[in-house]
Design a protein around this motif. Structure first.
Motif, PDB file in Angstrom:
ATOM      1  N   ARG A 156       0.652  -1.161   0.058  1.00  0.00           N
ATOM      2  CA  ARG A 156      -0.399   0.083  -0.582  1.00  0.00           C
ATOM      3  C   ARG A 156       0.867   1.289   0.418  1.00  0.00           C
ATOM      4  O   ARG A 156       1.608   1.683   0.629  1.00  0.00           O
ATOM      5  CB  ARG A 156      -1.231   0.435   0.811  1.00  0.00           C
ATOM      6  N   ALA A 157       0.268   2.109   0.031  1.00  0.00           N
ATOM      7  CA  ALA A 157       0.953   3.788  -0.264  1.00  0.00           C
ATOM      8  C   ALA A 157       0.131   4.697   0.598  1.00  0.00           C
ATOM      9  O   ALA A 157      -1.147   4.778   0.229  1.00  0.00           O
ATOM     10  CB  ALA A 157       1.306   4.562  -1.542  1.00  0.00           C
ATOM     11  N   TRP A 175      -4.970   8.081   4.893  1.00  0.00           N
ATOM     12  CA  TRP A 175      -5.915   7.509   3.810  1.00  0.00           C
ATOM     13  C   TRP A 175      -4.656   6.398   2.885  1.00  0.00           C
ATOM     14  O   TRP A 175      -4.009   6.734   2.273  1.00  0.00           O
ATOM     15  CB  TRP A 175      -5.873   8.358   3.747  1.00  0.00           C
ATOM     16  N   CYS A 176      -6.295   5.169   2.614  1.00  0.00           N
ATOM     17  CA  CYS A 176      -5.307   4.497   1.098  1.00  0.00           C
ATOM     18  C   CYS A 176      -5.419   4.810   0.876  1.00  0.00           C
ATOM     19  O   CYS A 176      -6.677   4.724  -0.253  1.00  0.00           O
ATOM     20  CB  CYS A 176      -6.120   2.906   1.926  1.00  0.00           C
ATOM     21  N   ARG A 177      -4.576   4.815  -0.586  1.00  0.00           N
ATOM     22  CA  ARG A 177      -4.454   5.542  -1.470  1.00  0.00           C
ATOM     23  C   ARG A 177      -4.575   4.271  -2.892  1.00  0.00           C
ATOM     24  O   ARG A 177      -5.976   4.435  -3.107  1.00  0.00           O
ATOM     25  CB  ARG A 177      -3.199   5.572  -2.507  1.00  0.00           C
ATOM     26  N   ALA A 178      -4.251   2.769  -2.707  1.00  0.00           N
ATOM     27  CA  ALA A 178      -5.435   1.499  -3.276  1.00  0.00           C
ATOM     28  C   ALA A 178      -6.840   1.478  -3.012  1.00  0.00           C
ATOM     29  O   ALA A 178      -7.389   1.173  -3.539  1.00  0.00           O
ATOM     30  CB  ALA A 178      -4.703   0.358  -2.548  1.00  0.00           C
ATOM     31  N   ARG A 179      -7.532   2.246  -1.748  1.00  0.00           N
ATOM     32  CA  ARG A 179      -9.190   1.717  -1.428  1.00  0.00           C
ATOM     33  C   ARG A 179      -9.523   2.812  -1.502  1.00  0.00           C
ATOM     34  O   ARG A 179     -11.162   2.873  -1.345  1.00  0.00           O
ATOM     35  CB  ARG A 179      -8.918   0.904   0.204  1.00  0.00           C
ATOM     36  N   GLN A 180      -8.782   3.854  -1.591  1.00  0.00           N
ATOM     37  CA  GLN A 180      -9.172   5.153  -1.402  1.00  0.00           C
ATOM     38  C   GLN A 180     -10.474   5.229  -0.570  1.00  0.00           C
ATOM     39  O   GLN A 180     -11.267   6.132  -0.547  1.00  0.00           O
ATOM     40  CB  GLN A 180     -10.320   5.563  -2.473  1.00  0.00           C
ATOM     41  N   ALA A 181      -9.905   5.402   1.130  1.00  0.00           N
ATOM     42  CA  ALA A 181     -10.568   5.500   2.208  1.00  0.00           C
ATOM     43  C   ALA A 181      -9.753   5.553   2.934  1.00  0.00           C
ATOM     44  O   ALA A 181      -8.823   4.925   3.157  1.00  0.00           O
ATOM     45  CB  ALA A 181     -11.252   3.874   1.771  1.00  0.00           C
ATOM     46  N   GLY A 182      -9.670   5.241   4.653  1.00  0.00           N
ATOM     47  CA  GLY A 182      -9.472   5.682   5.772  1.00  0.00           C
ATOM     48  C   GLY A 182      -9.479   4.439   6.253  1.00  0.00           C
ATOM     49  O   GLY A 182     -10.499   3.090   5.460  1.00  0.00           O
ATOM     50  N   ARG A 183      -8.060   3.785   6.274  1.00  0.00           N
ATOM     51  CA  ARG A 183      -8.283   2.274   7.042  1.00  0.00           C
ATOM     52  C   ARG A 183      -6.623   2.522   8.245  1.00  0.00           C
ATOM     53  O   ARG A 183      -6.343   3.538   8.414  1.00  0.00           O
ATOM     54  CB  ARG A 183      -7.335   1.841   5.846  1.00  0.00           C
TER      55      ARG A 183
END
Length: 238
Positions: A156-157, A175-183
């Motif tokens: 992840r980035a 903020w996870c760029r791969a999921r486009q959401a907070g993780r």
């Protein structure tokens, strides 16, 4: 550790009358100590068997007026910052400064309680922890490899927003760029991490936690005095 940081650390180690590893050989440390003496720091050397290096007792922090209860509370809080916790290295040097400044019953209470506390550190990799610390401090993008609860590994980035602690574990909220959401990424499940030079976008920690199991997380009361007052948001024009 570079020389400037090592010199400051040596002063703190001498104040605390303890030993530490500085990632250099003994001769280098001796040269550093000589440099401190030449710079005017009251470092003393006692030759012969049983001798060593010490610092003038008068060169200390002003006595800190803790009550015995406050000193005990600090001992417990610092014990929680074990080697696997974020910023554990800074917590260790802060503990040395506090211990060096305490006197009287408060010092005795802290020492007695500290001798009765043990911990089982979690297996967080020190390089992972250092990368997370750097990304949070510099607000830069972090690249990491992560194993989720189901055992799936992914790269992840992420853009760090803050840290969450719950049930003795630490989580990086980002903020996870791969999921486009907070993780949330549990630190002991991050298998590799590397900070980058890319600036991350600012993200509100509370907003990233919305809808998660940690949505009700609140700032620890003890940290409230360290936090600047929240600016009130202006109402949008009607």
């Amino acid at each position: 550790m570079n020389r400037t940081a090592r010199l400051y650390a040596l002063v703190e180690e001498l104040r605390a009358a303890s030993a530490a590893q500085f990632e250099v050989n003994t001769r280098t440390v001796q040269r550093d100590l000589q440099a401190l003496m030449e710079a005017g720091v009251p470092v003393r050397t006692t030759p012969g068997r049983g001798g060593g290096w010490s610092i003038d007792p008068e060169m200390t922090l002003p006595p800190t007026r803790f009550t015995a209860a406050e000193a005990s509370a600090l001992a417990v809080a610092l014990a929680a910052a074990d080697a696997s916790a974020p910023y554990a290295g800074a917590a260790r040097t802060a503990a040395q400064k506090i211990a060096a400044s305490m006197t009287g019953p408060a010092s005795v209470a802290a020492q007695e309680l500290a001798a009765r506390i043990v911990t089982l550190p979690s297996p967080t990799d020190s390089t992972v922890r250092a990368a997370v610390e750097q990304a949070l401090t510099t607000n830069t993008v972090l690249r990491l490899s992560y194993i989720d609860a189901a055992g799936r590994e992914s790269d992840r980035a992420v853009e760090p927003a803050g840290l969450l602690t719950a049930d003795g574990r630490w989580y990086l909220i980002a903020w996870c760029r791969a999921r486009q959401a907070g993780r949330g990424f549990r630190l002991d499940r991050i298998t590799a991490a590397a900070p980058t030079d890319e600036q991350a976008q600012p993200h509100d920690l509370t907003e990233l936690l919305l809808g998660s199991a940690a949505a009700g997380a609140v700032q620890p009361t003890a940290l409230a005095s360290l936090t600047p007052p929240t600016k009130k948001r202006k109402a949008p024009p009607r």
